[in-house]
Design a protein around this motif. Structure first.
Motif, mmCIF file in Angstrom:
data_model
loop_
_atom_site.group_PDB
_atom_site.id
_atom_site.type_symbol
_atom_site.label_atom_id
_atom_site.label_comp_id
_atom_site.label_asym_id
_atom_site.label_seq_id
_atom_site.Cartn_x
_atom_site.Cartn_y
_atom_site.Cartn_z
ATOM 1 N N LEU A 11 0.821 -1.211 0.000
ATOM 2 C CA LEU A 11 0.000 0.000 0.000
ATOM 3 C C LEU A 11 0.857 1.264 0.000
ATOM 4 O O LEU A 11 0.531 2.250 -0.666
ATOM 5 C CB LEU A 11 -0.933 0.009 1.219
ATOM 6 C CG LEU A 11 -2.109 -0.948 1.154
ATOM 7 C CD1 LEU A 11 -2.856 -0.956 2.478
ATOM 8 C CD2 LEU A 11 -3.051 -0.574 0.020
ATOM 9 N N THR A 12 1.952 1.254 0.758
ATOM 10 C CA THR A 12 2.811 2.440 0.778
ATOM 11 C C THR A 12 3.492 2.651 -0.572
ATOM 12 O O THR A 12 3.703 3.791 -0.987
ATOM 13 C CB THR A 12 3.864 2.369 1.898
ATOM 14 O OG1 THR A 12 4.646 1.201 1.745
ATOM 15 C CG2 THR A 12 3.210 2.374 3.274
ATOM 16 N N GLU A 13 3.825 1.576 -1.255
ATOM 17 C CA GLU A 13 4.408 1.712 -2.599
ATOM 18 C C GLU A 13 3.399 2.318 -3.560
ATOM 19 O O GLU A 13 3.741 3.159 -4.382
ATOM 20 C CB GLU A 13 4.894 0.343 -3.117
ATOM 21 C CG GLU A 13 6.197 -0.100 -2.517
ATOM 22 C CD GLU A 13 7.337 0.853 -2.830
ATOM 23 O OE1 GLU A 13 7.467 1.309 -3.973
ATOM 24 O OE2 GLU A 13 8.091 1.161 -1.892
ATOM 25 N N LYS A 14 2.125 1.898 -3.453
ATOM 26 C CA LYS A 14 1.076 2.476 -4.305
ATOM 27 C C LYS A 14 0.911 3.966 -4.002
ATOM 28 O O LYS A 14 0.771 4.781 -4.913
ATOM 29 C CB LYS A 14 -0.254 1.756 -4.089
ATOM 30 C CG LYS A 14 -0.364 0.463 -4.823
ATOM 31 C CD LYS A 14 -1.774 -0.070 -4.728
ATOM 32 C CE LYS A 14 -1.968 -1.222 -5.670
ATOM 33 N NZ LYS A 14 -3.366 -1.647 -5.731
ATOM 34 N N ALA A 15 0.926 4.321 -2.708
ATOM 35 C CA ALA A 15 0.782 5.719 -2.324
ATOM 36 C C ALA A 15 1.964 6.540 -2.843
ATOM 37 O O ALA A 15 1.792 7.671 -3.302
ATOM 38 C CB ALA A 15 0.676 5.841 -0.804
ATOM 39 N N LYS A 16 3.160 5.968 -2.791
ATOM 40 C CA LYS A 16 4.351 6.665 -3.278
ATOM 41 C C LYS A 16 4.245 6.934 -4.776
ATOM 42 O O LYS A 16 4.589 8.014 -5.252
ATOM 43 C CB LYS A 16 5.596 5.835 -2.978
ATOM 44 C CG LYS A 16 6.888 6.490 -3.388
ATOM 45 C CD LYS A 16 8.063 5.625 -3.016
ATOM 46 C CE LYS A 16 9.357 6.196 -3.522
ATOM 47 N NZ LYS A 16 10.506 5.337 -3.218
ATOM 48 N N LYS A 17 3.712 5.962 -5.514
ATOM 49 C CA LYS A 17 3.544 6.157 -6.959
ATOM 50 C C LYS A 17 2.481 7.209 -7.245
ATOM 51 O O LYS A 17 2.611 7.990 -8.183
ATOM 52 C CB LYS A 17 3.178 4.843 -7.627
ATOM 53 C CG LYS A 17 4.333 3.877 -7.709
ATOM 54 C CD LYS A 17 3.923 2.571 -8.341
ATOM 55 C CE LYS A 17 5.085 1.583 -8.304
ATOM 56 N NZ LYS A 17 4.696 0.272 -8.828
ATOM 57 N N LEU A 18 1.439 7.236 -6.426
ATOM 58 C CA LEU A 18 0.350 8.177 -6.640
ATOM 59 C C LEU A 18 0.729 9.596 -6.227
ATOM 60 O O LEU A 18 0.527 10.552 -6.970
ATOM 61 C CB LEU A 18 -0.894 7.733 -5.854
ATOM 62 C CG LEU A 18 -2.129 8.626 -5.956
ATOM 63 C CD1 LEU A 18 -2.640 8.667 -7.392
ATOM 64 C CD2 LEU A 18 -3.214 8.129 -5.029
ATOM 65 N N PHE A 19 1.307 9.758 -5.031
ATOM 66 C CA PHE A 19 1.607 11.075 -4.481
ATOM 67 C C PHE A 19 3.057 11.513 -4.635
ATOM 68 O O PHE A 19 3.394 12.657 -4.352
ATOM 69 C CB PHE A 19 1.244 11.113 -2.992
ATOM 70 C CG PHE A 19 -0.219 10.890 -2.726
ATOM 71 C CD1 PHE A 19 -1.153 11.834 -3.107
ATOM 72 C CD2 PHE A 19 -0.651 9.739 -2.112
ATOM 73 C CE1 PHE A 19 -2.497 11.626 -2.867
ATOM 74 C CE2 PHE A 19 -1.988 9.529 -1.866
ATOM 75 C CZ PHE A 19 -2.917 10.483 -2.246
ATOM 76 N N GLY A 20 3.921 10.621 -5.017
ATOM 77 C CA GLY A 20 5.336 10.941 -5.112
ATOM 78 C C GLY A 20 6.024 10.650 -3.790
ATOM 79 O O GLY A 20 5.389 10.355 -2.788
ATOM 80 N N PRO A 21 7.350 10.742 -3.761
ATOM 81 C CA PRO A 21 8.080 10.440 -2.528
ATOM 82 C C PRO A 21 7.808 11.487 -1.449
ATOM 83 O O PRO A 21 7.425 12.617 -1.741
ATOM 84 C CB PRO A 21 9.546 10.467 -2.963
ATOM 85 C CG PRO A 21 9.559 11.330 -4.166
ATOM 86 C CD PRO A 21 8.226 11.129 -4.845
#
Length: 75
Positions: A11-21
């Motif tokens: 889930l955190t990887e998906k959020a990183k892709k969506l919102f950026g680092p």
């Protein structure tokens, strides 16, 4: 890793892709104020207040020079 941890990391990887680092900065770096027109207007407004303390030690703001019928305007 456990299944629960694996799901969380996914889930955190998906959020990183969506919102950026995550934006990380040095916590010791002081905040820089822009002193733009909005900030100047806010500071001017705040200068119209005085901080008072009642007999119980509670602090409150009172607008300078605004008394109505013996009562002060509290904020």
């Amino acid at each position: 890793m456990t299944t629960r941890t694996d799901k969380f990391m996914h889930l955190t990887e998906k959020a990183k892709k969506l919102f950026g680092p995550a934006n990380r900065s040095d916590a010791d770096t002081p905040v820089v104020h822009k002193h733009d027109a909005f900030e100047e207007a806010s500071e001017e407004e705040l200068r119209t207040f005085e901080i008072e303390t009642d007999s119980l030690g509670h602090h409150y703001a009172v607008r300078r020079g605004h008394e109505e019928g013996g009562r002060r305007e509290h904020s």
